[in-house]
Design a protein around this motif. Structure first.
Motif, mmCIF file in Angstrom:
data_model
loop_
_atom_site.group_PDB
_atom_site.id
_atom_site.type_symbol
_atom_site.label_atom_id
_atom_site.label_comp_id
_atom_site.label_asym_id
_atom_site.label_seq_id
_atom_site.Cartn_x
_atom_site.Cartn_y
_atom_site.Cartn_z
ATOM 1 N N TYR A 328 0.926 -1.229 0.059
ATOM 2 C CA TYR A 328 0.069 0.008 0.065
ATOM 3 C C TYR A 328 1.003 1.178 0.033
ATOM 4 O O TYR A 328 1.677 1.436 0.945
ATOM 5 C CB TYR A 328 -0.952 -0.029 1.266
ATOM 6 N N HIS A 329 0.847 1.977 -1.004
ATOM 7 C CA HIS A 329 1.538 3.476 -1.016
ATOM 8 C C HIS A 329 0.769 4.244 -0.606
ATOM 9 O O HIS A 329 -0.564 4.687 -1.156
ATOM 10 C CB HIS A 329 1.827 3.445 -2.551
ATOM 11 N N ASP A 330 1.122 5.187 0.479
ATOM 12 C CA ASP A 330 0.505 6.162 1.098
ATOM 13 C C ASP A 330 1.283 7.609 0.822
ATOM 14 O O ASP A 330 2.714 7.494 1.414
ATOM 15 C CB ASP A 330 0.336 5.900 2.454
ATOM 16 N N GLN A 331 0.655 8.629 0.139
ATOM 17 C CA GLN A 331 1.346 9.555 -0.058
ATOM 18 C C GLN A 331 0.629 10.983 0.073
ATOM 19 O O GLN A 331 -0.567 10.926 0.128
ATOM 20 C CB GLN A 331 1.629 9.658 -1.621
ATOM 21 N N SER A 332 1.352 12.007 0.479
ATOM 22 C CA SER A 332 0.677 13.349 0.856
ATOM 23 C C SER A 332 1.715 14.308 0.433
ATOM 24 O O SER A 332 2.755 14.234 0.675
ATOM 25 C CB SER A 332 0.338 13.331 2.496
ATOM 26 N N SER A 333 1.003 15.357 -0.012
ATOM 27 C CA SER A 333 1.909 16.564 -0.535
ATOM 28 C C SER A 333 1.183 17.874 -0.189
ATOM 29 O O SER A 333 -0.016 17.946 -0.364
ATOM 30 C CB SER A 333 2.136 16.446 -1.865
ATOM 31 N N GLY A 334 1.965 18.651 0.598
ATOM 32 C CA GLY A 334 1.456 20.132 0.960
ATOM 33 C C GLY A 334 2.281 21.230 0.388
ATOM 34 O O GLY A 334 3.364 21.150 0.614
ATOM 35 N N ARG A 335 1.474 22.427 0.157
ATOM 36 C CA ARG A 335 2.367 23.518 -0.218
ATOM 37 C C ARG A 335 1.412 24.638 0.284
ATOM 38 O O ARG A 335 0.191 24.610 -0.130
ATOM 39 C CB ARG A 335 2.364 23.699 -1.743
ATOM 40 N N TRP A 336 2.120 25.788 0.747
ATOM 41 C CA TRP A 336 1.394 26.874 1.229
ATOM 42 C C TRP A 336 2.283 28.210 1.279
ATOM 43 O O TRP A 336 3.608 27.932 1.593
ATOM 44 C CB TRP A 336 0.708 26.300 2.690
ATOM 45 N N TRP A 337 1.664 29.238 1.218
ATOM 46 C CA TRP A 337 2.402 30.309 1.125
ATOM 47 C C TRP A 337 1.607 31.325 1.795
ATOM 48 O O TRP A 337 0.400 31.407 2.036
ATOM 49 C CB TRP A 337 2.815 30.604 -0.348
ATOM 50 N N GLY A 338 2.285 32.405 2.262
ATOM 51 C CA GLY A 338 1.732 33.747 3.087
ATOM 52 C C GLY A 338 2.469 34.567 3.397
ATOM 53 O O GLY A 338 3.826 34.911 3.172
ATOM 54 N N GLY A 339 1.948 35.453 4.486
ATOM 55 C CA GLY A 339 2.808 36.405 4.938
ATOM 56 C C GLY A 339 2.044 36.927 6.345
ATOM 57 O O GLY A 339 1.024 36.605 6.725
ATOM 58 N N GLU A 340 2.755 38.012 6.913
ATOM 59 C CA GLU A 340 2.658 38.669 7.932
ATOM 60 C C GLU A 340 2.704 40.014 8.096
ATOM 61 O O GLU A 340 3.841 40.308 7.576
ATOM 62 C CB GLU A 340 2.978 37.856 9.383
#
Length: 655
Positions: A328-340
């Motif tokens: 079983y291949h379990d994959q996750s990918s997250g990308r996020w950007w922002g500022g303050e």
């Protein structure tokens, strides 16, 4: 790879830019008075002294890290008042004042590097083992702020905030080569360069590699049968990781970035997979880039603005044989950007005001699971959306020795359907220069993360609405310090946790059914001498009750935690000895019985006087060879035995 290229370009930029700025001194050895006056940015974003911050702050310095030989962030956190760590032979987890949840992946504590959030956007996890972004040699100090002092940071600062402050190039002051050899065929190498140039530019770049074979034979009684190698997982504990990090200050600008990837073979047959199968492993990769601008507009007003781009990738392979041999291949990918953007000002008499706006765009939160023989998709989801947070705080000087701190935060996140409004209140009274009383109240929340939202659909094909977890924290603190370098802290705290996400015992669906109360007290005494001698002792008592189960003692929660640290220079300061003793009390197991209390003793010898520029340290971990127990939540077993005695020899050359 695109992310690796981004980090490499960033590091090259950091190494090449030279500009004007006066960097503050590195904090390698601080007295109690200096620690009291050290500005703790994490406590309120205002840069207050530790004694005046609306929280019970804990601090570890670079000198402490070197003295006690902490190898990972998990090691360092395990030494701090009120914290305890656990390990499932894949990841390390941190518990706070008795609270720990199986499979939590540290999602209820906010982790930061130089004020930049490090919790990723799939599981809200934060890594504290070899998969952490930084080598411990790059850490200037670690600040821990319990929940009642950290809620101005909003989501994930549910139980507290941990901010890791990196060293400046000035602290390294040259090129560094470091190498380590340790038990279980463990090797590590690092190369770093840091410098503050004559025109004021401060640059630090570093790269390292870690590799271990792990314990050759691990015994699991639950698998003790001839067809499962008599319960022995052979060569199943290997791990390796690579890191890059860079930081550059240029006038009002700070540019930083990092990259880490880590491979770990998993020996525990997690989630019912085949035992002792070398195909079972996990792989984590994380990167970040950050550009911050900070400028004093006047003697009373400062502005700060920053932008960031971050990413996280996870991949696991788990072999199964219940329907034929497949992976079983379990994959996750997250990308996020922002500022303050943030404004602090004291233009109004007896007020210190803070206003801020944070924005994060979750560009992708992809989760994908499949098998190849025959090819079949079990999970395929992707979320995206916006997070916006407004916060404000006013520290009001009611009297010369009395401050009333009031903060408010408004959060909107695409992970929830309604706005979140949470206050923080603090009363800080200094009747004497040596004595401080603090009364604190706060509330905050934790939104369901991407995996929480997909859990019921993945297992049951349903999508019920999940709400936010909530916590209300109350704390009373007394701090006293003498001119002779002795500091004593006592604290009483109460946490009311509700709507915690757990499997509903009636439906087995993930639901907001958890309710806990935590009653506790802490005590800590610390003294530092000019000679380098140090003594620190702390004790935490917490009664953590599961109110959804008639107020029983909560699973995994130790009621008693005692820690003792002693450092002593030897042979005219030629060598420094660090002794660490950590006692963790009994913990109730998830199925039945309990994990016995354990007492962990570590020794470390360090010296920088053998040769000019050479730093040598030798550590003995788990001195008395105790195979103490950690709790896991598994269908087959709920206790894991940890490694026995370990050794490490480390050499570091600076030139």
């Amino acid at each position: 790879m695109r992310e690796l290229s981004i980090s490499a370009i960033l590091l090259a930029c950091c190494a090449s830019v030279a500009a004007r700025e006066t960097a503050p001194e590195d904090l390698t050895n601080l007295s109690i008075e200096q620690l009291q006056n050290l500005e703790i940015i994490s406590a309120s974003r205002l840069g207050q002294k530790a004694s005046q911050a609306p929280s019970s702050v804990s601090i570890l310095t670079a000198s402490d890290i070197r003295t006690f030989g902490w190898r990972t962030l998990a090691d360092a956190l395990n030494s701090m008042r009120g914290l305890f760590t656990s390990n499932d032979r894949n990841y390390s987890y941190v518990g706070v004042r008795g609270f720990i949840q199986p499979g939590d992946y540290n999602s209820r504590v906010l982790f930061m590097i130089d004020g930049q959030r490090m919790n990723e956007n799939i599981f809200d996890s934060a890594n504290i083992g070899q998969e952490f972004m930084l080598d411990m040699d790059l850490v200037e100090r670690i600040e821990f702020i319990p929940g009642s002092g950290s809620t101005i940071y909003g989501a994930n600062a549910f139980l507290g905030l941990i901010n890791v402050i990196t060293k400046k190039g000035k602290a390294v002051n040259g090129a560094q080569l470091a190498g380590e050899v340790a038990s279980f065929d463990t090797y590590k190498g690092r190369v770093s360069y840091g410098k503050q140039f004559d025109n004021g530019a401060d640059v630090l770049v570093s790269a390292s590699h870690y590799d271990t074979g792990g314990v050759e034979n691990l015994y699991f009684p639950a698998f003790d049968a001839p067809d499962t190698n008599n319960g022995i997982a052979h060569n199943m504990d290997a791990e390796r990781s690579d890191r890059l990090f860079g930081r550059m200050q240029f006038e009002e600008f700070t540019l930083s970035g990092g990259f880490v990837d880590r491979y770990k073979r998993v020996p525990t047959a997690a989630y019912g997979s085949i035992f002792n199968d070398p195909r079972s492993h996990t792989y984590d990769r994380q990167f970040f880039t950050n550009l911050k601008y900070e400028k004093a507009l006047s003697a009373k007003t400062t502005v700060m603005a920053k932008g960031f781009y971050q990413g996280y990738d996870y991949m696991a392979e788990d072999p199964y044989n219940n329907l034929g041999n497949y992976i079983y291949h379990d994959q996750s990918s997250g990308r996020w950007w922002g500022g303050e953007a943030q404004l602090t000002t004291s233009v109004f008499d007896r007020h210190r005001l803070l206003f801020g706006l944070e924005y994060q765009y979750d560009q992708t939160q992809r989760q994908f699971g499949y098998v190849t023989q025959p090819y079949q998709i079990y999970q395929d989801s992707d979320l995206s959306g916006h997070r916006v947070e407004l916060y404000a705080q006013d520290d009001i000087q009611v009297l010369d020795n009395l401050v009333f701190s009031a903060g408010l935060r408004l959060d909107q996140t695409h992970m929830l359907k309604r706005l979140q409004l949470n206050p923080r209140l603090g009363l800080i009274w200094n009747p004497l220069d040596s004595t401080t009383f603090k009364l604190l109240y706060s509330s905050t929340f934790r939104a369901p993360h991407a995996w929480n939202l997909d859990y019921n659909n993945y297992y049951y094909g349903l999508n019920p609405t999940l709400r936010e977890e909530q916590i209300k924290s109350y704390e009373a603190i007394v701090e006293w310090h003498s001119h002779g370098g002795l500091k004593i802290l006592t604290s009483l705290f109460y946490n009311d946790i509700s709507q915690l996400l757990q499997a509903n015992p009636n439906t087995y669906l993930l639901d907001n059914v958890g309710r806990y109360h935590a009653y506790g007290a802490e005590w800590e005494a610390e003294k530092r001498w000019d000679s380098g001698r140090m003594f620190k002792a702390s004790y935490t008592y917490s009664l953590f009750t599961d109110e959804a189960r008639q107020g029983i003692w909560a699973y995994g929660s130790p009621q008693n935690i005692f820690k003792l640290h002693y450092a002593e220079p030897l042979f005219d300061n030629f060598v420094k000895l660090g002794i660490e003793n950590i006692y963790i009390g009994d913990r109730k197991a998830f199925q039945s019985g309990k994990a016995d209390a354990y007492n962990l003793v570590n020794l470390n010898l360090s010296s920088d006087r053998l040769l000019h520029g050479l730093d040598v340290s030798f550590g003995v971990y788990n001195l008395f060879d105790s195979h103490y127990e950690m709790l896991v939540n598994s269908d087959r077993y709920d206790l894991l035995h940890m490694n026995g005695r370990e050794f490490r020899l480390k050499l570091q050359l600076t030139y």
